[in-house]
Scaffold this active site. Structure first.
Site, PDB file in Angstrom:
ATOM      1  N   SER A 106      -0.150   2.937  -7.077  1.00  0.00           N
ATOM      2  CA  SER A 106      -1.067   2.500  -6.612  1.00  0.00           C
ATOM      3  C   SER A 106      -1.857   2.420  -6.622  1.00  0.00           C
ATOM      4  CB  SER A 106      -0.542   3.325  -4.783  1.00  0.00           C
ATOM      5  OG  SER A 106      -1.805   3.596  -4.592  1.00  0.00           O
ATOM      6  N   TYR A 128      -6.178  -1.882  -4.322  1.00  0.00           N
ATOM      7  CA  TYR A 128      -7.225  -2.218  -3.386  1.00  0.00           C
ATOM      8  C   TYR A 128      -8.402  -2.832  -4.338  1.00  0.00           C
ATOM      9  CZ  TYR A 128      -4.131   0.163   0.286  1.00  0.00           C
ATOM     10  OH  TYR A 128      -3.013   0.143   0.669  1.00  0.00           O
ATOM     11  N   THR A 154      -2.961  -5.586  -2.536  1.00  0.00           N
ATOM     12  CA  THR A 154      -2.581  -5.263  -0.353  1.00  0.00           C
ATOM     13  C   THR A 154      -3.229  -6.085  -0.160  1.00  0.00           C
ATOM     14  OG1 THR A 154      -1.058  -3.375  -1.228  1.00  0.00           O
ATOM     15  CG2 THR A 154      -2.076  -3.525   1.419  1.00  0.00           C
ATOM     16  N   LYS A 222       1.207  -8.745  -0.706  1.00  0.00           N
ATOM     17  CA  LYS A 222       1.975  -7.807  -0.514  1.00  0.00           C
ATOM     18  C   LYS A 222       0.966  -7.252   0.913  1.00  0.00           C
ATOM     19  CE  LYS A 222       3.467  -2.676  -0.413  1.00  0.00           C
ATOM     20  NZ  LYS A 222       2.727  -2.505   1.149  1.00  0.00           N
ATOM     21  N   HIS A 246       3.611  -3.230   6.567  1.00  0.00           N
ATOM     22  CA  HIS A 246       2.739  -1.734   5.747  1.00  0.00           C
ATOM     23  C   HIS A 246       3.447  -0.716   6.209  1.00  0.00           C
ATOM     24  CE1 HIS A 246      -0.784  -0.950   3.718  1.00  0.00           C
ATOM     25  NE2 HIS A 246      -0.615   0.361   4.019  1.00  0.00           N
TER      26      HIS A 246
END
Length: 365
Positions: A106, A128, A154, A222, A246
């Protein structure tokens, strides 16, 4: 570590984690209907065994974007894992490397992408978007240099969800939970909210084209539910999409991810790989998703429970449980490998939903 299934790990984690950590990880948006639906959707399908096939040698190995991995089970990008265990992402990626399964690290991890990339296993990096395009280009180059093999963007979490469990408790992130990938980025006041937290900027289709121009790595989106959006993604160069809501954390009362899987596969499955994310707790869940067209599934909360209980060893045990359950199911279904799984191995259930009431009740405590 006496757990024999994922719910055992969940129950043990509930006893270990603080109330705030438990609610942050287990909770979702508003009434948490979508969390429950993600799990319950699997009960709408039953697996169909095929008999008298040679299953004396079985292999769950799959290839994802040309990279061979030991299981069609991927550790999803989740954060902040330090709420569950001090070793956080390092424990997760090391466990994945030991089992040769894919882990997606992440952007919001406590440890830096360089730290997690030291694990000797298949790794993708989840993105992100913070700050501006310049900051993101810098992060992308770091991910390339560190050896990540794909970028997972994402696209369903640019605005914070309304998570009422956290609102009731006036939750704030503990001081020892940092964001290692943002250390050193020079972000001015316009990139921060009034409370000092860093804003994510919302991407558009034009930004996706810009991202593709920044890297030679394959890009995966995603957070796709609509077949139309999947079509747009692939038309603009996405190598794969992840069908995901999510984990019910962003917006409540959207469709269960599983209900969106087959339409997305039908639309883009011949042009891109399609992965599945949401409510996976059993090896049979993995095979149901694959029978509906997924190339692999992502797990999130499932491995976090193992991490909370026993760190790296707990995550390894969770992966091993999935391995054992998939192997037994393959033997019973007549599958020697996973290249041959298709819609002939799945049928609609005739007993939904009453038979799933006990399992549904266990999903949210």
């Amino acid at each position: 570590m006496n757990a024999i299934n994922i719910d055992d790990f969940k129950d043990a984690a509930r006893d270990i984690l603080s109330e705030d950590a438990w609610n942050y990880i287990a909770g979702g948006s508003e009434d948490e209907i979508t969390i429950r639906d993600n799990a319950l959707a699997f009960s709408r399908w039953r697996l169909m065994p095929r008999i008298l096939r040679d299953i004396s040698k079985r292999s769950p190995v799959v290839s994802l974007l040309g990279q061979e991995v030991a299981l069609p089970v991927v550790l999803a990008p989740t954060s902040p894992l330090r709420l569950a265990h001090v070793d956080a992402e390092l424990a997760a990626v090391n466990a994945a490397a030991r089992s040769h399964v894919l882990a997606i690290c992440s952007m919001d991890s406590h440890y830096s992408l360089e730290d997690t990339a030291r694990a000797d296993g298949p790794l993708w990096f989840q993105l992100y978007c913070y700050g501006d395009r310049g900051h993101m280009a810098e992060i992308i180059k770091r991910a390339e240099h560190a050896g990540y093999k794909a970028l997972v963007v994402t696209v369903d979490a640019f605005h914070p969800g309304r998570r009422e469990r956290m609102l009731r408790r006036l939750f704030s992130m503990p001081a020892n939970v940092g964001m290692g990938n943002l250390n050193g980025l020079e972000l001015d006041s316009t990139a921060r909210r009034p409370d000092g937290s860093i804003k994510r900027f919302a991407l558009t289709w034009a930004d996706l084209e810009w991202l593709a121009s920044c890297t030679s790595l394959p890009i995966i989106l995603k957070g796709i539910l609509s077949p139309d959006d999947a079509d747009l993604a692939v038309a603009r160069g996405a190598a794969a999409v992840v069908v995901s809501n999510h984990g019910g954390r962003q917006i409540d009362q959207v469709p269960a991810s599983l209900d969106c899987l087959a339409p997305v596969v039908e639309r883009v499955g011949s042009r891109a790989e399609v992965y599945y994310d949401g409510g996976v707790r059993r090896g049979t869940d993995v095979l149901k998703a694959m029978a509906l067209g997924a190339s692999a599934v992502l797990i999130g909360r499932a491995y976090i429970w193992g991490l909370a209980v026993a760190g790296e060893e707990g995550v390894s045990r969770v992966i091993d449980i999935f391995r054992q359950e998939i192997d037994v199911a393959m033997a019973q279904l007549g599958l020697a490998d996973l290249k041959s799984i298709d819609a002939s191995f799945i049928v609609p259930s005739t007993t939904y939903p009453g038979d799933q009431a006990p399992r549904l009740h266990s999903m949210v405590r």
